[in-house]
Scaffold this active site. Structure first.
Site, PDB file in Angstrom:
ATOM      1  N   HIS A  78      -0.851  -4.589  19.491  1.00 35.50           N
ATOM      2  CA  HIS A  78      -0.345  -4.272  18.149  1.00 35.50           C
ATOM      3  C   HIS A  78       0.361  -2.919  18.221  1.00 35.50           C
ATOM      4  O   HIS A  78      -0.125  -1.994  18.894  1.00 35.50           O
ATOM      5  CB  HIS A  78      -1.500  -4.228  17.142  1.00 35.50           C
ATOM      6  CG  HIS A  78      -1.015  -4.092  15.726  1.00 35.50           C
ATOM      7  ND1 HIS A  78      -0.691  -2.861  15.186  1.00 35.50           N
ATOM      8  CD2 HIS A  78      -0.761  -5.009  14.763  1.00 35.50           C
ATOM      9  CE1 HIS A  78      -0.269  -3.044  13.938  1.00 35.50           C
ATOM     10  NE2 HIS A  78      -0.308  -4.342  13.657  1.00 35.50           N
ATOM     11  N   SER A 119       1.350  -9.405  10.880  1.00 32.22           N
ATOM     12  CA  SER A 119       0.785  -8.348  10.034  1.00 32.22           C
ATOM     13  C   SER A 119      -0.730  -8.384  10.173  1.00 32.22           C
ATOM     14  O   SER A 119      -1.388  -9.321   9.703  1.00 32.22           O
ATOM     15  CB  SER A 119       1.199  -8.580   8.574  1.00 32.22           C
ATOM     16  OG  SER A 119       0.311  -7.923   7.711  1.00 32.22           O
ATOM     17  N   SER A 120      -1.278  -7.364  10.838  1.00 30.29           N
ATOM     18  CA  SER A 120      -2.710  -7.362  11.147  1.00 30.29           C
ATOM     19  C   SER A 120      -3.554  -7.496   9.880  1.00 30.29           C
ATOM     20  O   SER A 120      -4.461  -8.325   9.800  1.00 30.29           O
ATOM     21  CB  SER A 120      -3.054  -6.073  11.888  1.00 30.29           C
ATOM     22  OG  SER A 120      -4.431  -5.970  12.076  1.00 30.29           O
ATOM     23  N   CYS A 132      -8.285   1.704   6.792  1.00 29.93           N
ATOM     24  CA  CYS A 132      -7.719   2.427   5.643  1.00 29.93           C
ATOM     25  C   CYS A 132      -8.191   1.820   4.323  1.00 29.93           C
ATOM     26  O   CYS A 132      -8.679   0.689   4.271  1.00 29.93           O
ATOM     27  CB  CYS A 132      -6.202   2.424   5.725  1.00 29.93           C
ATOM     28  SG  CYS A 132      -5.471   0.850   5.284  1.00 29.93           S
ATOM     29  N   GLU A 188       0.519  -0.410  16.298  1.00 33.02           N
ATOM     30  CA  GLU A 188      -0.306   0.753  15.955  1.00 33.02           C
ATOM     31  C   GLU A 188      -1.181   1.155  17.142  1.00 33.02           C
ATOM     32  O   GLU A 188      -1.379   2.354  17.412  1.00 33.02           O
ATOM     33  CB  GLU A 188      -1.185   0.460  14.731  1.00 33.02           C
ATOM     34  CG  GLU A 188      -2.041   1.674  14.359  1.00 33.02           C
ATOM     35  CD  GLU A 188      -3.049   1.406  13.258  1.00 33.02           C
ATOM     36  OE1 GLU A 188      -2.805   0.526  12.401  1.00 33.02           O
ATOM     37  OE2 GLU A 188      -4.090   2.093  13.250  1.00 33.02           O
ATOM     38  N   HIS A 192       3.834   1.913  11.745  1.00 34.98           N
ATOM     39  CA  HIS A 192       2.702   1.700  12.654  1.00 34.98           C
ATOM     40  C   HIS A 192       2.451   2.870  13.583  1.00 34.98           C
ATOM     41  O   HIS A 192       1.406   2.945  14.218  1.00 34.98           O
ATOM     42  CB  HIS A 192       2.953   0.441  13.494  1.00 34.98           C
ATOM     43  CG  HIS A 192       3.457  -0.708  12.677  1.00 34.98           C
ATOM     44  ND1 HIS A 192       4.795  -1.010  12.536  1.00 34.98           N
ATOM     45  CD2 HIS A 192       2.798  -1.585  11.900  1.00 34.98           C
ATOM     46  CE1 HIS A 192       4.933  -2.037  11.733  1.00 34.98           C
ATOM     47  NE2 HIS A 192       3.740  -2.414  11.318  1.00 34.98           N
ATOM     48  N   THR A 204      -6.365   1.025  11.914  1.00 36.99           N
ATOM     49  CA  THR A 204      -6.578   1.142  10.466  1.00 36.99           C
ATOM     50  C   THR A 204      -6.671  -0.198   9.743  1.00 36.99           C
ATOM     51  O   THR A 204      -7.096  -0.239   8.589  1.00 36.99           O
ATOM     52  CB  THR A 204      -5.419   1.927   9.824  1.00 36.99           C
ATOM     53  OG1 THR A 204      -4.203   1.261  10.151  1.00 36.99           O
ATOM     54  CG2 THR A 204      -5.383   3.359  10.298  1.00 36.99           C
ATOM     55  N   CYS A 261       0.859  -1.180   0.000  1.00 36.26           N
ATOM     56  CA  CYS A 261       0.000   0.000   0.000  1.00 36.26           C
ATOM     57  C   CYS A 261       0.901   1.238   0.000  1.00 36.26           C
ATOM     58  O   CYS A 261       2.128   1.123   0.135  1.00 36.26           O
ATOM     59  CB  CYS A 261      -0.860  -0.001   1.259  1.00 36.26           C
ATOM     60  SG  CYS A 261       0.185   0.037   2.744  1.00 36.26           S
ATOM     61  N   HIS A 266       5.690  -5.043   8.757  1.00 35.68           N
ATOM     62  CA  HIS A 266       5.766  -6.425   9.224  1.00 35.68           C
ATOM     63  C   HIS A 266       5.976  -7.381   8.049  1.00 35.68           C
ATOM     64  O   HIS A 266       5.041  -8.029   7.587  1.00 35.68           O
ATOM     65  CB  HIS A 266       4.494  -6.788   9.996  1.00 35.68           C
ATOM     66  CG  HIS A 266       4.425  -6.141  11.348  1.00 35.68           C
ATOM     67  ND1 HIS A 266       3.246  -5.870  11.999  1.00 35.68           N
ATOM     68  CD2 HIS A 266       5.412  -5.721  12.178  1.00 35.68           C
ATOM     69  CE1 HIS A 266       3.514  -5.305  13.177  1.00 35.68           C
ATOM     70  NE2 HIS A 266       4.810  -5.197  13.287  1.00 35.68           N
TER      71      HIS A 266
HETATM   72 FE1  SF4 Z   1      -0.911   0.741   4.531  1.00 30.58          FE
HETATM   73 FE2  SF4 Z   1      -3.262   1.266   5.553  1.00 30.58          FE
HETATM   74 FE3  SF4 Z   1      -1.252   0.612   7.175  1.00 30.58          FE
HETATM   75 FE4  SF4 Z   1      -1.246   2.970   5.918  1.00 30.58          FE
HETATM   76  S1  SF4 Z   1      -2.720   2.313   7.452  1.00 30.58           S
HETATM   77  S2  SF4 Z   1       0.469   1.530   6.084  1.00 30.58           S
HETATM   78  S3  SF4 Z   1      -2.228   2.492   3.959  1.00 30.58           S
HETATM   79  S4  SF4 Z   1      -2.194  -0.709   5.620  1.00 30.58           S
END
Ligand code: SF4
Length: 321
Positions: A136, A235-236, A207, A138, A86, A177, A24, A53
């Site tokens: 996680h 990796s979520s 996202c 993030e 993250h 996200t 992405c 990840h």
């Molecule tokens: Fe990729 Fe979405 Fe994570 Fe941003 S939030 S790094 S666009 S998966």
């Protein structure tokens, strides 16, 4: 026995490849930040936590001169450090500044947007219910944007059913996200039923890349006998893709790369779906197809899916690098 006998013909296998899949814009940007930091400052450049990840990505960057550590304390004085895609709790850049470290923030802009929203809600003295997975990076980063007690983590519908906020009329929700679109919708619906005045983003903060990849798997699943997701177990968004496939009734397996695939798993499979999480490079998809071709007569087709045009700007310090 005839020593010159031709090898037995390989059985046919139709491979349907999801689109979109793989990298992405946030992952692309994070990797580029590490590469440009190495070009600008020279090796080594330290990176706090895996930049994204994926083992393959990490090994490539390590070969170019990146050193991955889990905590800032492991970064020596006088060298630049990059924060992963993250996001990090506020205390991390603050501590880096105290130590005079040069740091580059590779937090995905879509994660940063959630951070800013969390701060704004705290300024408005609203309590935040944050939907995400405990532990996680993030989630740790987002919880670390606001003072203790300003935010409550909601992981499941059961949590949404039982949470008992002090002021139920002054709530907002935000989300990680990279969640399951369907699970999150169920949690949000529960919160909205229990707390009719709760405010939140339209839909949720999941996202574009996460939702597009899940939608592609939903479209693919009914057309195949089994589905492989290339991605890391931490990796979520990749884990969610395997879940989405299984919920659509198709056997699914998350593998980091082709070497983890056992031929026996494909017994009885005539049509195989393939996708890749947002941190998995396309080279791993090609590696998987090459391995499948050693066992099968592969015919490969990519499904049409959403077109992604998102590009994120680099940090100013690297724009001219
Ligand atoms: Fe990729 Fe979405 Fe994570 Fe941003 S939030 S790094 S666009 S998966």
């Amino acid at each position: 026995m005839d020593g010159n006998a031709a090898p037995p013909p390989r059985p046919p296998l139709d491979v349907l490849i999801a689109a979109p899949r793989g990298f992405c814009a946030g992952v692309d940007r994070a990797i580029r930040i590490v590469e440009l930091a190495i070009e600008k400052y020279g090796a080594p450049v330290y990176v706090r936590h895996e930049i994204v990840h994926n083992r393959h990505v990490i090994d490539n960057l390590r070969a170019k001169g990146a050193i991955f550590v889990e905590e800032l304390d492991e970064v020596p004085d006088g060298v630049p450090v990059v924060f992963s895609a993250h996001g990090v709790p506020k205390v991390v850049p603050a501590r880096a500044s105290e130590r005079g470290l040069e740091f580059l923030d590779a937090t995905c802009p879509l994660v940063s947007k959630v951070h800013r929203e969390a701060e704004r809600l705290v300024d408005q003295q609203r309590h935040i219910l944050f939907i995400g997975h405990r532990g996680h990076p993030e989630v740790i980063g987002t919880l670390g944007q606001v003072p203790d007690g300003a935010i409550t983590l909601i992981e499941t519908v059961a949590d949404a059913e039982t949470v008992a906020p002090a002021d139920p009329d002054n709530l907002s929700f935000l989300t990680q996200t990279t969640l399951s679109v369907d699970d999150t919708a169920a949690i949000v619906a529960t919160l909205q039923r229990r707390f009719p005045s709760i405010r939140g983003p339209r839909g949720e903060d999941i996202c574009y890349a996460t939702s597009n990849r899940q939608a592609a798997v939903k479209e693919l699943a009914p057309q195949c006998d089994a589905l492989l997701v290339i991605g890391a177990p931490n990796s979520s968004n990749s884990v969610r893709l395997a879940e989405v496939a299984e919920r659509a009734g198709v056997r699914a397996l998350l593998i980091q790369d082709a070497s983890e695939l056992d031929r026996g798993w494909l017994d009885g499979v005539r049509t195989l779906g393939v996708t890749a999480g947002a941190s998995a490079p396309e080279v791993l998809v090609r590696g998987l197809i090459a391995r499948l071709e050693t066992w099968f007569e592969v015919s490969e087709r990519e499904l049409a899916g959403a077109t992604e045009t998102m590009i994120f700007k680099l940090p100013r310090a690297l724009q001219a690098a």
